[in-house]
Structures are given as C-alpha cells and as structure tokens.
Design a protein around this motif. Sequence first.
Motif, PDB file in Angstrom:
ATOM      1  N   ALA A  95       0.827  -1.211   0.000  1.00  0.00           N
ATOM      2  CA  ALA A  95       0.000   0.000   0.000  1.00  0.00           C
ATOM      3  C   ALA A  95       0.858   1.257   0.000  1.00  0.00           C
ATOM      4  CB  ALA A  95      -0.929  -0.001   1.219  1.00  0.00           C
ATOM      5  N   LEU A  96       1.947   1.233   0.757  1.00  0.00           N
ATOM      6  CA  LEU A  96       2.855   2.379   0.762  1.00  0.00           C
ATOM      7  C   LEU A  96       3.505   2.569  -0.600  1.00  0.00           C
ATOM      8  CD1 LEU A  96       4.645   2.051   4.212  1.00  0.00           C
ATOM      9  CD2 LEU A  96       3.362   4.048   3.409  1.00  0.00           C
ATOM     10  N   VAL A  97       3.886   1.480  -1.219  1.00  0.00           N
ATOM     11  CA  VAL A  97       4.495   1.567  -2.552  1.00  0.00           C
ATOM     12  C   VAL A  97       3.489   2.115  -3.553  1.00  0.00           C
ATOM     13  CG1 VAL A  97       5.500   0.210  -4.432  1.00  0.00           C
ATOM     14  CG2 VAL A  97       6.137  -0.274  -2.058  1.00  0.00           C
ATOM     15  N   GLU A  98       2.221   1.717  -3.394  1.00  0.00           N
ATOM     16  CA  GLU A  98       1.162   2.163  -4.317  1.00  0.00           C
ATOM     17  C   GLU A  98       0.829   3.640  -4.139  1.00  0.00           C
ATOM     18  OE1 GLU A  98      -0.854   0.632  -6.592  1.00  0.00           O
ATOM     19  OE2 GLU A  98      -0.118  -1.425  -6.472  1.00  0.00           O
ATOM     20  N   GLN A  99       0.652   4.091  -2.878  1.00  0.00           N
ATOM     21  CA  GLN A  99       0.077   5.410  -2.646  1.00  0.00           C
ATOM     22  C   GLN A  99       0.839   6.286  -1.655  1.00  0.00           C
ATOM     23  OE1 GLN A  99      -2.261   6.548  -4.463  1.00  0.00           O
ATOM     24  NE2 GLN A  99      -3.021   4.680  -5.423  1.00  0.00           N
ATOM     25  N   GLY A 100       1.903   5.784  -1.060  1.00  0.00           N
ATOM     26  CA  GLY A 100       2.619   6.574  -0.067  1.00  0.00           C
ATOM     27  C   GLY A 100       3.328   7.776  -0.672  1.00  0.00           C
ATOM     28  N   THR A 101       3.400   8.865   0.072  1.00  0.00           N
ATOM     29  CA  THR A 101       4.169  10.028  -0.364  1.00  0.00           C
ATOM     30  C   THR A 101       5.659   9.710  -0.197  1.00  0.00           C
ATOM     31  OG1 THR A 101       4.249  11.026   1.837  1.00  0.00           O
ATOM     32  CG2 THR A 101       2.315  11.534   0.463  1.00  0.00           C
ATOM     33  N   PRO A 102       6.525  10.467  -0.842  1.00  0.00           N
ATOM     34  CA  PRO A 102       7.964  10.215  -0.677  1.00  0.00           C
ATOM     35  C   PRO A 102       8.403  10.205   0.779  1.00  0.00           C
ATOM     36  CG  PRO A 102       7.614  11.667  -2.546  1.00  0.00           C
ATOM     37  CD  PRO A 102       6.266  11.493  -1.875  1.00  0.00           C
ATOM     38  N   SER A 103       7.891  11.137   1.588  1.00  0.00           N
ATOM     39  CA  SER A 103       8.293  11.179   3.001  1.00  0.00           C
ATOM     40  C   SER A 103       7.739   9.985   3.769  1.00  0.00           C
ATOM     41  CB  SER A 103       7.839  12.487   3.651  1.00  0.00           C
ATOM     42  OG  SER A 103       6.423  12.594   3.648  1.00  0.00           O
ATOM     43  N   GLN A 104       6.528   9.545   3.439  1.00  0.00           N
ATOM     44  CA  GLN A 104       5.967   8.368   4.095  1.00  0.00           C
ATOM     45  C   GLN A 104       6.767   7.115   3.744  1.00  0.00           C
ATOM     46  OE1 GLN A 104       1.947   8.545   2.651  1.00  0.00           O
ATOM     47  NE2 GLN A 104       1.217   9.753   4.376  1.00  0.00           N
ATOM     48  N   ARG A 105       7.122   6.990   2.486  1.00  0.00           N
ATOM     49  CA  ARG A 105       7.926   5.833   2.070  1.00  0.00           C
ATOM     50  C   ARG A 105       9.284   5.851   2.753  1.00  0.00           C
ATOM     51  NH1 ARG A 105       6.721   4.270  -4.145  1.00  0.00           N
ATOM     52  NH2 ARG A 105       8.726   3.230  -3.855  1.00  0.00           N
TER      53      ARG A 105
END
Length: 403
Positions: free
Chosen positions: A97-107
């Motif tokens: 889910a992070l790879v799909e929709q995460g922002t750069p800072s979240q990733r």
Amino acid sequence: MSRTPVPTHSARSAIATATDLAARFAEGAAQRDRERILPAAEIEALSASGLLAITVPVADGGAGLGAEVLAEVVRLIATGDPNIAQVPHSHFVYVNALVEQGTPSQREFLLGEVLAGKRFGNAQSEIRSGHVRDHATTLRAAGDGSGEWVLDGEKGYATGALFAHWIPVLAHLGEGGPLHVAWVGRHDHGVSVIDDWDGLGQRTTASGTVRLEGVRVAAERVTAYHLTFERPQTYGAFAQLLHAAIDAGIARAAIREAAGFVTTRSRPYPDALAVYDVERAAEDPLVVQAFGEVEVQVRAAEALVAVAGRAVDRARAEVTADSAAEASLAVAAARAATTTASLEASSRLFEVAGTRSALAGLGLDRHWRNARTHTLHDPAAWKVHHLGRHAIDGTPPPNHGQI
C-alpha cells in the motif's frame, strides 16, 4: 530514531532462510496450538531474519523481491506453522500500500522502519458492519489548529496488530469521506489491542480486536487508500496470493506429518494383512493410493501458486486492465486449488493414518482446523465463479481488493 538494519536477501537466500525457519517453527507448532502459546519469540526471529523486508523496493533501499518469491517464502513458513505465516500477511500488504500510494516522506520513514525490522499490523475489518467493505471508523479534524486528525473506531480480525510496531487503520477521512490508511503506533495513546481471538483454527495468530479512542494522527501519517482502486491494480491479487500460499503450506504440512505417522506409528488394517500380507501400514496399497491422490492435488496447488506469483509480477511490471485481470484470474485459480488441497489433505490424513491419529495429544487435527479457518477468508466458490465467467465470455473479474 536509531535503526538496526536487517539482513538483505536475494531470492535464493530468502528461500533458504524461510526453509530453515520453517523447520524451527514446526518443532513447537503442535504445542503452541494445543496450549495457545502466542509465537512472540518466533515472530521476533522472523523479523531478525530480514524476510519481512524483502519486498521493499530497491529505490527505497530494499531488495525489491517479487510476488513469486514472497509467495514461496510464505508457503514455506506455513509448512512449519501457518499461524506464523499469517501474522505478517497484512505487513506485506501494507508495504505494498505504501508503494502504491505513499508520499515520498511516508515511504522514506515507514519503509525505513521495515528495513530496521519493524512490523506492520492490521486494523481493517469491522465485525459490526453490515457489509464486509463497510467502515464506521473515521478520521475527524482535531479542530485545534494543529492540522492533526482524531481517530475513533473498533476493528476485528486484526491479525498481526498484537505483534506490530505500526498499525495501519482503514478509516474514512472525514464523515463519509474516502477511505485512507491512518498509521498509528502500537502503543499510542488511545490504542488498545485485545487478544480476544477464539477461532477453532489459526489459534495463535492473535487476530483479535483493536479499539481506537481519540487517537491523534499527524497529517503526514495518513495515506490515500481509495485511489488504488480507481485504476487497474494488482493490490488485491497480491494479498490473495499470500492467502493461497498459506493454504498450500498447510496442505504440504498435513501430508508430511501424515507420512511420518504412517511410517512410524500406524498398524496395517486387517484386510491389508489378509489380502496383501503387508507388514507396515505404509505398504497398504489403499494407503499408498490415497497419498498419491492427495500428492497430485497438493503439487497442482503449489504449481498454481507459483504461476499466480509470476502473473502478479508481470502485471506489476506493466499494469493494464488486461494484465491486472490476468493476475487476478491466476490468483483466483490458485486460491480455489489451495482451498481444496488444504482441506482434502488435512482430512484424508486421518483416513490413511487410522484411529490412533485422532488422539488429541498428537494435534494432527490442527491441520484441518487451520485449513478450515483460513480458507474462510474469501469463498473459493466466488473465485471459481469469476474464472467461469471469464472462460465463457471473457468477463474480467471485479476491480477490488478481494481478487
């Protein structure tokens, strides 16, 4: 925050590590099931192995291993203890889910946590809802100028939450707003994880309840979820593939343990003695035939899991409506086959092993209980239905997270 990196794996080393861990996990699986001993030490060993980080993309500092490799890793772990294999299911799904929709800072931050050995849990389903995809849990603006959100709700079937460092919570952003993922710390104020799971199988997954009462969530810890399904996607196929791998592992473990029992503890049936003069139950032609029939089913199921993993990897490399549909159909076939194989193998083991195999102290019944419980996640009949519609007139499967 200081981080201790976990080992980085190639496909070969990941499979070798999973094989070793599965053997270790198998040793205490029956006792853990019988006495409901949660596998805390085993989950820590799984984290320390680095296997929970193998799908973090290369661009984010990980090994970037694909769905086919992950499915084999999960299948192997499930042959040792399918409870342990199920605990990180949502961990891998929410990495995705992070790879799909995460922002750069979240990733950067959250995938960095994974690379440091941290675990994601799951707070997704709501037992009191009228529909499996209904959610009452809501993020409401704090209203104090902080820009934060306040999260309230209750989730069930929260597999992995008890062992997690971060719990991804599926919630509406505002009243009736689109679904988002709120990333909350396992020990944040207002977060309660209750070990009230009492399933007949998969007993030590700690798939209990998560209660959220006035939990503060920073804006940078909220990730869009709904956008994933507004285009062709492999998110659902990826999640379903891991379920199929768990069921395939249960089936293989049932055959392995039945074979061990038949060759060491079973007595030949009187008819086998009278007709064929066999000295061991393992020489009874009916027993050999039954093992052969189940072996065919399990091998077919394992092969379909591998095929489905490759289909998911191809679709992820170039996502189109057609490639996503093919991935979902391949996974549907694997789910249908592994459901049948796990239930058949775990049931027929008693037929071939005899009365002694039913002794409660042996724990052989756990294979059927695990299979029956885990295969209820998504009805196999619907997988077959979607395959049938596609075979007849090319109708693609629906675009949601359950296929």
